[in-house]
Design a protein around this motif. Structure first.
Motif, PDB file in Angstrom:
ATOM      1  N   GLN A  27      -8.022   1.740  -4.907  1.00 56.03           N
ATOM      2  CA  GLN A  27      -6.587   1.960  -4.733  1.00 56.03           C
ATOM      3  C   GLN A  27      -5.919   1.470  -6.011  1.00 56.03           C
ATOM      4  O   GLN A  27      -5.897   0.268  -6.256  1.00 56.03           O
ATOM      5  CB  GLN A  27      -6.052   1.176  -3.526  1.00 56.03           C
ATOM      6  CG  GLN A  27      -6.738   1.494  -2.228  1.00 56.03           C
ATOM      7  CD  GLN A  27      -6.438   2.894  -1.731  1.00 56.03           C
ATOM      8  OE1 GLN A  27      -5.425   3.483  -2.084  1.00 56.03           O
ATOM      9  NE2 GLN A  27      -7.318   3.427  -0.929  1.00 56.03           N
ATOM     10  N   GLU A  28      -5.428   2.412  -6.804  1.00 59.23           N
ATOM     11  CA  GLU A  28      -4.883   2.096  -8.122  1.00 59.23           C
ATOM     12  C   GLU A  28      -5.997   1.405  -8.903  1.00 59.23           C
ATOM     13  O   GLU A  28      -7.051   1.970  -9.085  1.00 59.23           O
ATOM     14  CB  GLU A  28      -3.611   1.250  -7.994  1.00 59.23           C
ATOM     15  CG  GLU A  28      -2.512   1.926  -7.205  1.00 59.23           C
ATOM     16  CD  GLU A  28      -1.384   0.988  -6.822  1.00 59.23           C
ATOM     17  OE1 GLU A  28      -1.234  -0.080  -7.441  1.00 59.23           O
ATOM     18  OE2 GLU A  28      -0.642   1.345  -5.897  1.00 59.23           O
ATOM     19  N   SER A  29      -5.803   0.177  -9.333  1.00 61.05           N
ATOM     20  CA  SER A  29      -6.853  -0.540 -10.073  1.00 61.05           C
ATOM     21  C   SER A  29      -7.533  -1.595  -9.198  1.00 61.05           C
ATOM     22  O   SER A  29      -8.232  -2.460  -9.702  1.00 61.05           O
ATOM     23  CB  SER A  29      -6.251  -1.205 -11.312  1.00 61.05           C
ATOM     24  OG  SER A  29      -5.282  -2.161 -10.919  1.00 61.05           O
ATOM     25  N   TYR A  30      -7.335  -1.516  -7.899  1.00 64.12           N
ATOM     26  CA  TYR A  30      -7.847  -2.525  -6.979  1.00 64.12           C
ATOM     27  C   TYR A  30      -8.983  -1.981  -6.130  1.00 64.12           C
ATOM     28  O   TYR A  30      -9.127  -0.784  -5.943  1.00 64.12           O
ATOM     29  CB  TYR A  30      -6.721  -3.011  -6.050  1.00 64.12           C
ATOM     30  CG  TYR A  30      -5.438  -3.289  -6.765  1.00 64.12           C
ATOM     31  CD1 TYR A  30      -5.370  -4.266  -7.745  1.00 64.12           C
ATOM     32  CD2 TYR A  30      -4.293  -2.555  -6.495  1.00 64.12           C
ATOM     33  CE1 TYR A  30      -4.196  -4.513  -8.436  1.00 64.12           C
ATOM     34  CE2 TYR A  30      -3.110  -2.787  -7.181  1.00 64.12           C
ATOM     35  CZ  TYR A  30      -3.071  -3.776  -8.147  1.00 64.12           C
ATOM     36  OH  TYR A  30      -1.918  -4.012  -8.834  1.00 64.12           O
ATOM     37  N   PHE A  50      -8.595  -6.423  -3.642  1.00 67.21           N
ATOM     38  CA  PHE A  50      -9.063  -7.390  -4.636  1.00 67.21           C
ATOM     39  C   PHE A  50      -8.522  -7.003  -5.995  1.00 67.21           C
ATOM     40  O   PHE A  50      -8.640  -5.850  -6.408  1.00 67.21           O
ATOM     41  CB  PHE A  50     -10.597  -7.391  -4.711  1.00 67.21           C
ATOM     42  CG  PHE A  50     -11.263  -7.988  -3.520  1.00 67.21           C
ATOM     43  CD1 PHE A  50     -11.512  -9.345  -3.457  1.00 67.21           C
ATOM     44  CD2 PHE A  50     -11.639  -7.195  -2.454  1.00 67.21           C
ATOM     45  CE1 PHE A  50     -12.138  -9.899  -2.354  1.00 67.21           C
ATOM     46  CE2 PHE A  50     -12.255  -7.737  -1.348  1.00 67.21           C
ATOM     47  CZ  PHE A  50     -12.506  -9.096  -1.298  1.00 67.21           C
ATOM     48  N   GLU A  51      -7.943  -7.957  -6.688  1.00 64.37           N
ATOM     49  CA  GLU A  51      -7.491  -7.764  -8.065  1.00 64.37           C
ATOM     50  C   GLU A  51      -8.677  -8.133  -8.961  1.00 64.37           C
ATOM     51  O   GLU A  51      -9.069  -9.297  -9.024  1.00 64.37           O
ATOM     52  CB  GLU A  51      -6.300  -8.666  -8.363  1.00 64.37           C
ATOM     53  CG  GLU A  51      -5.930  -8.787  -9.832  1.00 64.37           C
ATOM     54  CD  GLU A  51      -5.531  -7.484 -10.466  1.00 64.37           C
ATOM     55  OE1 GLU A  51      -6.387  -6.893 -11.158  1.00 64.37           O
ATOM     56  OE2 GLU A  51      -4.399  -7.048 -10.291  1.00 64.37           O
ATOM     57  N   PRO A  52      -9.285  -7.146  -9.645  1.00 66.63           N
ATOM     58  CA  PRO A  52     -10.491  -7.456 -10.417  1.00 66.63           C
ATOM     59  C   PRO A  52     -10.233  -8.240 -11.704  1.00 66.63           C
ATOM     60  O   PRO A  52     -11.139  -8.871 -12.231  1.00 66.63           O
ATOM     61  CB  PRO A  52     -11.074  -6.075 -10.724  1.00 66.63           C
ATOM     62  CG  PRO A  52      -9.944  -5.137 -10.618  1.00 66.63           C
ATOM     63  CD  PRO A  52      -8.979  -5.727  -9.640  1.00 66.63           C
ATOM     64  N   VAL A  53      -9.007  -8.227 -12.195  1.00 67.35           N
ATOM     65  CA  VAL A  53      -8.700  -8.935 -13.436  1.00 67.35           C
ATOM     66  C   VAL A  53      -8.017 -10.261 -13.107  1.00 67.35           C
ATOM     67  O   VAL A  53      -6.946 -10.285 -12.503  1.00 67.35           O
ATOM     68  CB  VAL A  53      -7.814  -8.084 -14.363  1.00 67.35           C
ATOM     69  CG1 VAL A  53      -7.468  -8.861 -15.629  1.00 67.35           C
ATOM     70  CG2 VAL A  53      -8.500  -6.774 -14.706  1.00 67.35           C
TER      71      VAL A  53
END
Length: 129
Positions: free
Chosen positions: A110-113, A73-76
């Motif tokens: 995972q990274e920013s996801y 999921f991309e939160p932004v």
């Protein structure tokens, strides 16, 4: 589950983390979410391809749920506002995490996801949140 998937699961020695009920709950809640489309990327166990970040039809994703290896999921959320104005960025982390927690779905960062695992391979050791 069809024989093709079972064969892949056995050959790769995959361990299931999610079940059809959990995938259904997640997909239904995200479909009902009253906010701009949250972008996801995912990988199926049937292919080496990674489907890049984009909005998704949740009911169609549910049809492939038994083959999802992982889902990010991309939160932004980025909303296009025009050629002369920069995109509007909105953090939807709270909404995403609320749905995952409501259904007791474990995820890793995972990274920013936020990654929801469908299957783990031998040697995978994600740090679940």
């Amino acid at each position: 589950m069809n024989e093709k998937l079972l064969k892949i699961i056995n050959e790769r020695q995959l361990v299931s983390v999610m079940n059809k009920t959990k995938w259904r709950e997640v997909c239904e809640d995200f479909e009902e979410l009253d906010s701009p489309h949250i972008c996801i990327r995912y990988k199926l166990i049937t292919s080496d391809d990674i489907f890049g970040f984009s909005p998704v039809w949740w009911d169609q994703l549910l049809e492939d749920a038994s083959a999802i290896e992982w889902l990010d999921f991309e939160p932004v959320v980025s909303e296009h506002r025009g050629r002369l104005v920069s995109n509007k960025k909105t953090d939807r982390s709270a909404e995403i995490l609320s749905i995952l927690r409501r259904h007791s779905i474990r995820y890793s960062n995972q990274e920013s996801y936020f990654r929801v695992w469908g299957y783990l391979t031998p040697g995978d050791c994600p740090e679940f949140v």
